[in-house]
Design an enzyme around this catalytic site. Structure first.
Site, PDB file in Angstrom:
ATOM      1  N   THR A 167       0.851  -1.190   0.000  1.00  0.00           N
ATOM      2  CA  THR A 167       0.000   0.000   0.000  1.00  0.00           C
ATOM      3  C   THR A 167       0.889   1.243   0.000  1.00  0.00           C
ATOM      4  OG1 THR A 167      -1.710  -1.181   1.229  1.00  0.00           O
ATOM      5  CG2 THR A 167      -1.811   1.229   1.284  1.00  0.00           C
ATOM      6  N   ARG A 277     -37.196   5.870  -0.365  1.00  0.00           N
ATOM      7  CA  ARG A 277     -37.703   4.905  -1.333  1.00  0.00           C
ATOM      8  C   ARG A 277     -39.074   4.362  -0.912  1.00  0.00           C
ATOM      9  NH1 ARG A 277     -37.283   3.291  -6.591  1.00  0.00           N
ATOM     10  NH2 ARG A 277     -37.741   1.068  -6.811  1.00  0.00           N
ATOM     11  N   GLU A 372      -3.265  -6.712   6.964  1.00  0.00           N
ATOM     12  CA  GLU A 372      -2.754  -6.607   8.348  1.00  0.00           C
ATOM     13  C   GLU A 372      -3.179  -7.813   9.194  1.00  0.00           C
ATOM     14  OE1 GLU A 372      -2.314  -2.811  10.064  1.00  0.00           O
ATOM     15  OE2 GLU A 372      -2.508  -1.790   8.136  1.00  0.00           O
TER      16      GLU A 372
HETATM   17  C1  LIG Z   1      -5.023  -4.343  -1.060  1.00  0.00           C
HETATM   18  C2  LIG Z   1      -3.937  -4.955  -0.230  1.00  0.00           C
HETATM   19  C3  LIG Z   1      -3.052  -4.127   0.447  1.00  0.00           C
HETATM   20  C4  LIG Z   1      -1.996  -4.682   1.190  1.00  0.00           C
HETATM   21  N1  LIG Z   1      -1.086  -3.849   1.793  1.00  0.00           N
HETATM   22  C5  LIG Z   1       0.051  -4.395   2.336  1.00  0.00           C
HETATM   23  C6  LIG Z   1       1.128  -3.563   2.771  1.00  0.00           C
HETATM   24  O1  LIG Z   1       1.058  -2.313   2.744  1.00  0.00           O
HETATM   25  N2  LIG Z   1       2.263  -4.155   3.236  1.00  0.00           N
HETATM   26  C7  LIG Z   1       2.389  -5.508   3.296  1.00  0.00           C
HETATM   27  O2  LIG Z   1       3.443  -5.975   3.724  1.00  0.00           O
HETATM   28  N3  LIG Z   1       1.378  -6.327   2.902  1.00  0.00           N
HETATM   29  C8  LIG Z   1       0.223  -5.807   2.413  1.00  0.00           C
HETATM   30  N4  LIG Z   1      -0.796  -6.626   1.978  1.00  0.00           N
HETATM   31  C9  LIG Z   1      -0.654  -8.068   2.086  1.00  0.00           C
HETATM   32  C10 LIG Z   1      -1.608  -8.662   3.115  1.00  0.00           C
HETATM   33  O3  LIG Z   1      -1.214  -8.317   4.419  1.00  0.00           O
HETATM   34  C11 LIG Z   1      -1.644 -10.172   2.862  1.00  0.00           C
HETATM   35  O4  LIG Z   1      -2.355 -10.355   1.649  1.00  0.00           O
HETATM   36  C12 LIG Z   1      -2.311 -10.934   3.981  1.00  0.00           C
HETATM   37  O5  LIG Z   1      -1.533 -10.867   5.151  1.00  0.00           O
HETATM   38  C13 LIG Z   1      -2.543 -12.403   3.609  1.00  0.00           C
HETATM   39  O6  LIG Z   1      -1.407 -12.960   3.048  1.00  0.00           O
HETATM   40  P1  LIG Z   1      -1.526 -13.771   1.642  1.00  0.00           P
HETATM   41  O7  LIG Z   1      -2.252 -12.887   0.714  1.00  0.00           O
HETATM   42  O8  LIG Z   1      -0.171 -14.232   1.272  1.00  0.00           O
HETATM   43  O9  LIG Z   1      -2.451 -15.009   1.975  1.00  0.00           O
HETATM   44  P2  LIG Z   1      -1.971 -16.406   2.588  1.00  0.00           P
HETATM   45  O10 LIG Z   1      -1.100 -16.158   3.764  1.00  0.00           O
HETATM   46  O11 LIG Z   1      -1.455 -17.233   1.477  1.00  0.00           O
HETATM   47  O12 LIG Z   1      -3.368 -16.987   3.080  1.00  0.00           O
HETATM   48  C14 LIG Z   1      -4.308 -17.576   2.204  1.00  0.00           C
HETATM   49  C15 LIG Z   1      -5.456 -18.109   3.046  1.00  0.00           C
HETATM   50  O13 LIG Z   1      -4.975 -19.083   3.990  1.00  0.00           O
HETATM   51  C16 LIG Z   1      -5.309 -18.689   5.301  1.00  0.00           C
HETATM   52  N5  LIG Z   1      -4.250 -19.083   6.223  1.00  0.00           N
HETATM   53  C17 LIG Z   1      -2.908 -18.853   6.099  1.00  0.00           C
HETATM   54  N6  LIG Z   1      -2.261 -19.346   7.175  1.00  0.00           N
HETATM   55  C18 LIG Z   1      -3.194 -19.883   7.993  1.00  0.00           C
HETATM   56  C19 LIG Z   1      -3.162 -20.544   9.250  1.00  0.00           C
HETATM   57  N7  LIG Z   1      -2.008 -20.724   9.907  1.00  0.00           N
HETATM   58  N8  LIG Z   1      -4.320 -20.969   9.793  1.00  0.00           N
HETATM   59  C20 LIG Z   1      -5.488 -20.769   9.144  1.00  0.00           C
HETATM   60  N9  LIG Z   1      -5.600 -20.165   7.953  1.00  0.00           N
HETATM   61  C21 LIG Z   1      -4.466 -19.715   7.387  1.00  0.00           C
HETATM   62  C22 LIG Z   1      -5.464 -17.170   5.243  1.00  0.00           C
HETATM   63  O14 LIG Z   1      -6.241 -16.670   6.307  1.00  0.00           O
HETATM   64  C23 LIG Z   1      -6.130 -17.008   3.893  1.00  0.00           C
HETATM   65  O15 LIG Z   1      -7.494 -17.265   4.012  1.00  0.00           O
HETATM   66  C24 LIG Z   1      -1.889  -6.083   1.291  1.00  0.00           C
HETATM   67  C25 LIG Z   1      -2.816  -6.910   0.625  1.00  0.00           C
HETATM   68  C26 LIG Z   1      -3.808  -6.363  -0.130  1.00  0.00           C
HETATM   69  C27 LIG Z   1      -4.755  -7.283  -0.856  1.00  0.00           C
END
Ligand SMILES: Cc1cc2nc3c(=O)[nH]c(=O)nc-3n(C[C@H](O)[C@H](O)[C@H](O)COP(=O)(O)OP(=O)(O)OC[C@H]3O[C@@H](n4cnc5c(N)ncnc54)[C@H](O)[C@@H]3O)c2cc1C
Length: 389
Positions: A167, A277, A372
């Site tokens: 972000t 509405r 987050e």
């Molecule tokens: C619009 C946007 C803005 C963002 N901004 C930032 C930013 O500024 N800085 C930054 O560093 N990141 C940022 N992110 C990243 C964001 O923090 C991550 O997408 C998020 O933490 C999830 O990680 P992932 O997408 O790799 O999903 P994954 O970690 O691959 O997870 C996929 C799924 O598996 C589940 N899961 C994973 N591990 C477990 C577990 N141990 N137990 C149960 N379920 C689990 C998750 O909950 C999810 O449902 C951003 C993401 C988006 C989409």
């Protein structure tokens, strides 16, 4: 167990100063931000002057001590402001929340005096924008699995790797970046660095196109033999993961405030529409089915706000707020998603059209359950805290 409001010394009465800042934020949000929210979403960009105006109002450095050019206000005042800005536009809100909670906060808490003097004033005034680069293409929830590397070379660290989903990534002047200095040490090898825009080897990769918060900038950051001066190491080598996770504990409170702001937008817009509405010769607000939706929304928003305020009050009191922040984010994000669904429903077919704000709220709300720390990760944090006790 969770600290109660009384135990944390949490008083529900806002001070005159908190009310004043809340009024200022509400006026700015409704006069300057809300009228542009649809355009920000449509064009997928936020006018720079809106960010500058948030700087001029003191919001970009809201919790920064006055000696570094900030407003020196508390976390509770910050969540009041975050709710107002996000009520108007969640894209603009996340620029503020990322800058304040994820970029400024770790530099303030872990930076040397020289780092604070160099980086904080420009960030606090909103002249420079900050970002936080933890996630990578192959590591999100499992942040310790990061692959971005940092190798010491003389008086510098050489960074290589890609950060994902950042972000403010393409608009930021200052990035707090996490990298692995020693893969064998796993999480004990992670370090944090302050990297400035323009540093050779530091570039912006792909800009993401998104479901919601479309005006907010989400970019890949690419590091190719990027030499970062050793004086830009934030904290100690091996302390990086702790810096990242403790930063997110505070950041989650602002995302809870964002969720409350989005949910409030849903309630206020749905309420106004329901009073206008007509169907079957009545205002739709006269139907009990609509009234119950509105009543549930109002009750859940109040509960989410109280959890958010409690977490903020604990952080202000320098008390452990890990559990309170996770509970606030988990609950408030769920409330926002449900409120946005009911808002679309109350608008009926018009809820599905771009002409009304309901569909934007529906798209914006979802992110609060993801970034987050996802809701599943919030559940893990909460369970860890309960079991630890
Ligand atoms: C619009 C946007 C803005 C963002 N901004 C930032 C930013 O500024 N800085 C930054 O560093 N990141 C940022 N992110 C990243 C964001 O923090 C991550 O997408 C998020 O933490 C999830 O990680 P992932 O997408 O790799 O999903 P994954 O970690 O691959 O997870 C996929 C799924 O598996 C589940 N899961 C994973 N591990 C477990 C577990 N141990 N137990 C149960 N379920 C689990 C998750 O909950 C999810 O449902 C951003 C993401 C988006 C989409």
């Amino acid at each position: 167990m969770a600290v109660t409001a009384a135990e944390s010394g949490f008083d529900l009465t806002l001070t005159a100063e908190q009310e004043q800042v809340q009024r200022t934020a509400r006026a700015f949000a409704s006069e300057k931000v809300l009228p542009r929210a649809a355009e920000i979403d449509e064009q997928a960009r936020i006018p720079r002057e809106l960010i500058s105006e948030m700087g001029a109002l003191g919001f970009m450095g809201i919790c920064v001590p006055e000696r570094y050019g900030g407003s020196q206000l508390d976390m509770l005042t910050y969540v009041l402001v975050a709710e107002e800005i996000n009520r108007a536009c969640a894209s603009t809100g996340v620029v503020l929340c990322t800058h304040v909670s994820l970029a400024i906060d770790p530099i303030l808490r872990f930076g040397t005096e020289a780092q604070k003097a160099r980086f904080i004033p420009g960030l606090a005034r909103g002249e420079r924008i900050g970002c936080f680069a933890l996630s990578e293409p192959a590591s999100g929830s499992d942040a310790a699995a990061m692959r971005t590397s940092a190798r010491r070379d003389g008086d510098a660290w050489v960074l290589n790797g890609t950060k994902n989903f950042i972000t403010n990534g393409s608009i930021a002047d200052v990035a707090v970046v996490f990298a692995q200095t020693d893969p064998a040490a796993h999480q004990k090898g992670i370090a944090a660095f302050i990297v400035e825009k323009g540093t050779p080897g530091f570039g912006v990769g792909k800009l993401e196109r998104k479901l919601g918060i479309r005006g907010s900038d989400t970019a890949q950051l690419v590091f190719q033999d990027c030499r970062v001066s050793a004086v830009n190491l934030l904290g100690e080598v091996g302390e990086g993961l702790r810096i990242a996770l403790s930063t997110l504990d505070g950041g989650r409170i602002s995302i809870a405030a964002q969720a409350v702001g989005i949910a409030r937008a849903c309630l206020e817009d749905a309420l106004a529409y329901a009073k206008e509405r007509e169907a079957f010769g009545k205002k739709i607000a006269d139907f009990q089915a609509i009234q119950w939706k509105l009543a549930d929304m109002a009750t859940e928003i109040d509960a989410a706000r109280l959890l958010t305020w409690r977490a903020a009050a604990l952080k202000d009191a320098d008390q452990d707020h890990i559990l309170a922040a996770a509970e606030a984010k988990l609950f408030a994000s769920d409330v926002a998603v449900k409120a946005s669904r009911d808002c679309v429903q109350i608008f009926g077919g018009y809820g599905y059209l771009k002409d009304f704000p309901a569909e934007r709220h529906y798209r914006d709300a979802k992110i609060t359950e993801i970034y987050e720390g996802t809701s599943e990760i919030m559940n893990l944090v909460i369970a860890d805290e309960l079991l630890r006790e």
